[in-house]
Design a protein around this motif. Structure first.
Motif, PDB file in Angstrom:
ATOM      1  N   ARG A 101      97.355  79.314  64.185  1.00  0.00           N
ATOM      2  CA  ARG A 101      96.781  79.775  65.454  1.00  0.00           C
ATOM      3  C   ARG A 101      95.706  78.778  65.853  1.00  0.00           C
ATOM      4  NH1 ARG A 101      95.031  86.010  64.670  1.00  0.00           N
ATOM      5  NH2 ARG A 101      93.262  85.174  65.814  1.00  0.00           N
ATOM      6  N   ASP A 108      99.665  81.410  61.624  1.00  0.00           N
ATOM      7  CA  ASP A 108      99.949  82.304  62.750  1.00  0.00           C
ATOM      8  C   ASP A 108     100.850  83.436  62.267  1.00  0.00           C
ATOM      9  OD1 ASP A 108     100.693  83.621  65.046  1.00  0.00           O
ATOM     10  OD2 ASP A 108     100.892  81.790  66.238  1.00  0.00           O
ATOM     11  N   GLN A 110     102.108  85.749  63.786  1.00  0.00           N
ATOM     12  CA  GLN A 110     103.215  86.053  64.716  1.00  0.00           C
ATOM     13  C   GLN A 110     104.424  85.142  64.467  1.00  0.00           C
ATOM     14  OE1 GLN A 110     102.978  88.684  66.468  1.00  0.00           O
ATOM     15  NE2 GLN A 110     100.775  89.032  66.223  1.00  0.00           N
ATOM     16  N   LYS A 111     104.211  84.031  63.762  1.00  0.00           N
ATOM     17  CA  LYS A 111     105.310  83.095  63.513  1.00  0.00           C
ATOM     18  C   LYS A 111     105.887  83.235  62.105  1.00  0.00           C
ATOM     19  CE  LYS A 111     103.818  79.679  66.931  1.00  0.00           C
ATOM     20  NZ  LYS A 111     103.153  78.380  67.170  1.00  0.00           N
ATOM     21  N   THR A 137      98.487  92.522  59.445  1.00  0.00           N
ATOM     22  CA  THR A 137      99.814  92.113  59.909  1.00  0.00           C
ATOM     23  C   THR A 137     100.576  91.404  58.787  1.00  0.00           C
ATOM     24  OG1 THR A 137      98.863  91.810  62.103  1.00  0.00           O
ATOM     25  CG2 THR A 137     101.032  90.825  61.720  1.00  0.00           C
TER      26      THR A 137
END
Ligand SMILES: *Cc1c(COP(=O)(O)O)cnc(C)c1O
Length: 378
Positions: A101, A108, A110-111, A137
Motif C-alpha cells: 500500500r 496490501d 487487498q491484493k 483482514t
C-alpha cells in the motif's frame, strides 16, 4: 555530521554486563535472558517469548516451526529487508511477493487473496516503520485459507494494532534488537509464540535439537538429541545489555516519539497543502507506532538523490532502502512477484529516512528540519 543512527545507550548497561560476568553465567538462557523473556511476555501479553541471536534467526525459527518446505509458497512484501525472504528460502519454500500500500508501505491486504494458490502456506506481515499491517483482514484471509501468519515485527517493538502488541497477533512474531532498532543488544532478536503447541518444538529447535529445556524444568531425567535444531540463543552478556534498555523502554519510546513529532509538525503541512511536494508517513487510526522511523517521500528517484546530496552537504546523513526484493538478484532467482508492481518500486524510489535515534539533541533535530526545508521550499 549528524549521523543517521546512534545505537541506544541508557547508561546502566555496563553495570548489568558486569553483573552477568560476575554471575559466571554468560552462555544462553542465563538470569538476564530470563528477565527479558518475562518482561516481553508481561508487557506485550505474549504467551511465550524466546530471545534469539538476531531478528533474522527469529524469522528462521518461525519459518521452520511453520513447517515450510520445498514446493510451499509464502506471501510477503517485496519492499522489506532480505531477512524476511531468506528465512523462507532456507526451508526450500518460494517467496511470492505482493505489492504494498502506498500509504503505509505495508503489504496490501487487498491484493493478498489474488496471490493465493493451492501451494500457499503462510503470510509474512512486515510492520514497516513499526506501523501495523491491516491485521484483522490478514488474519481473516489466513483463517479462510488455512495459512500461518508470521509477523516480521523487527521494527515494531512497543507498537500496537487495535491495542494488541505487534508480534503477538499472528501465530509467530519476530523482533529485532539490532543496534539500528529501537531497543538493542548489539545483535539479537526474539521469537514470540501465540499458540503453546509451538513452545516445545521452539525450545528444541533453539537448543541444538535437544530437549534441554525440559531437562532443566525437571520433566525428563536426561537430555538428548530429539529433532533437527540449531543454536538460536544469545549469550547472557547480550541479554544484560538489552535488559538495561527494557528497564527504560518507556523513556526510549518517548524520546523517539518526541523527535518523530517534531519532524511531523514541520513536514506534514507540506504534504497536506495541496501542492503535493512530499508525502509523509500515514498512521492508521488502529495503530499506535513506536517512532522507529521518520521518512519523507520525494517526487521521484532523481529528486530523492538530489535531496540526499543536499543533506550531506549540510552535514546530515540520510539513507534510503530497500531495493525491492523481486528485482534483486536473489529475489529473481528464488522468488516471484504475484500480480502487478504498482507501488513497490515507485514508492521505494521516493523514500528517504531522516536521522532518528534515542537522545537526539533538539539542536540536531532542528538542523535536520532546517536543512530539509531549505531544499523542499526552493
Ligand atoms: C532489521 C530487520 C530484520 C532483521 O533483523 P536483524 O536483527 O538485523 O537480523 C528483519 N526484518 C526487518 C523488517 C528488519 O527491519
Amino acid at each position: 555530521m549528524i549521523p543517521f543512527n546512534i545505537p541506544p545507550y541508557i547508561g546502566t548497561e555496563p553495570d548489568f554486563l558486569k553483573e552477568a560476568i560476575e554471575n559466571r553465567k554468560i552462555c544462553g538462557d542465563g538470569p538476564f535472558t530470563k528477565k527479558c523473556h518475562a518482561w516481553i511476555e508481561d508487557r506485550f501479553g505474549a504467551q511465550k517469548a524466546l530471545l534469539t541471536t538476531s531478528g533474522t534467526t527469529a524469522l528462521e525459527m518461525a519459518a521452520l516451526l511453520a513447517g515450510l518446505k520445498a514446493g510451499d509458497e509464502v506471501l510477503l512484501p517485496s519492499f522489506t529487508f532480505s531477512s524476511t525472504a531468506t528465512a523462507v528460502v532456507l526451508t526450500g519454500a518460494t517467496p511470492v511477493f505482493v505489492d504494498i500500500r502506498p500509504d503505509t508501505m505495508n503489504i496490501d491486504e487487498q491484493k493478498l487473496e489474488a496471490a493465493i494458490t493451492p501451494r500457499t502456506r503462510a503470510i509474512m506481515a512486515v510492520h514497516y516503520a513499526g506501523v501495523g499491517c491491516e491485521m484483522d483482514t490478514i488474519l481473516d484471509i489466513a483463517r479462510r485459507h488455512s495459512l500461518i501468519v508470521i509477523e516480521d515485527a523487527a521494527q515494531g517493538v512497543m507498537s500496537t494494532y487495535k491495542g494488541r502488541a505487534l508480534g503477538t497477533i499472528g501465530d509467530l512474531g519476530c523482533y529485532s534488537f539490532h543496534e539500528t532498532k529501537n531497543y538493542s543488544m548489539g545483535e539479537g532478536g526474539a521469537l514470540l509464540i501465540r499458540d503453546d503447541k509451538y513452545n516445545e518444538p521452539a525450545e528444541i529447535l533453539r537448543e541444538k535439537g535437544t530437549n534441554r529445556a525440559r531437562f532443566f524444568r525437571g520433566q525428563v531425567d536426561k537430555y538428548t538429541w530429539v529433532d533437527y535444531g540449531s543454536s538460536y540463543l544469545p549469550s547472557d552478556l547480550n541479554a544484560a545489555y538489552l535488559w538495561a534498555q527494557l528497564c527504560e523502554a518507556d523513556r526510549i519510546n518517548e524520546s523517539r516519539l518526541a523527535v518523530w513529532k517534531a519532524y511531523d509538525d514541520a513536514f506534514r503541512p507540506l504534504a497536506e497543502d495541496g501542492e503535493g511536494r512530499i508525502d509523509v508517513p500515514h498512521i492508521p487510526a488502529e495503530c499506535v507506532h513506536n517512532a522507529h522511523m521518520y521518512y519523507l517521500k520525494l517526487r521521484d528517484l532523481a529528486d530523492r538523490t538530489a535531496f540526499i546530496a543536499h543533506m550531506k552537504e549540510r552535514g546530515v546523513s540520510c539513507v534510503f532502502h530497500y531495493v525491492p526484493l523481486h528485482s534483486s538478484p536473489a529475489g529473481e532467482r528464488f522468488g516471484r512477484m504475484a500480480g502487478k508492481d504498482e507501488y513497490t518500486t515507485r514508492e521505494s524510489d521516493r523514500l528517504v529516512r531522516l536521522p532518528m535515534y534515542y537522545g537526539m539533541a533538539d539542536a540536531d533535530r532542528d538542523r535536520v528540519i532546517e536543512a530539509a526545508m531549505d531544499y523542499l521550499k526552493r
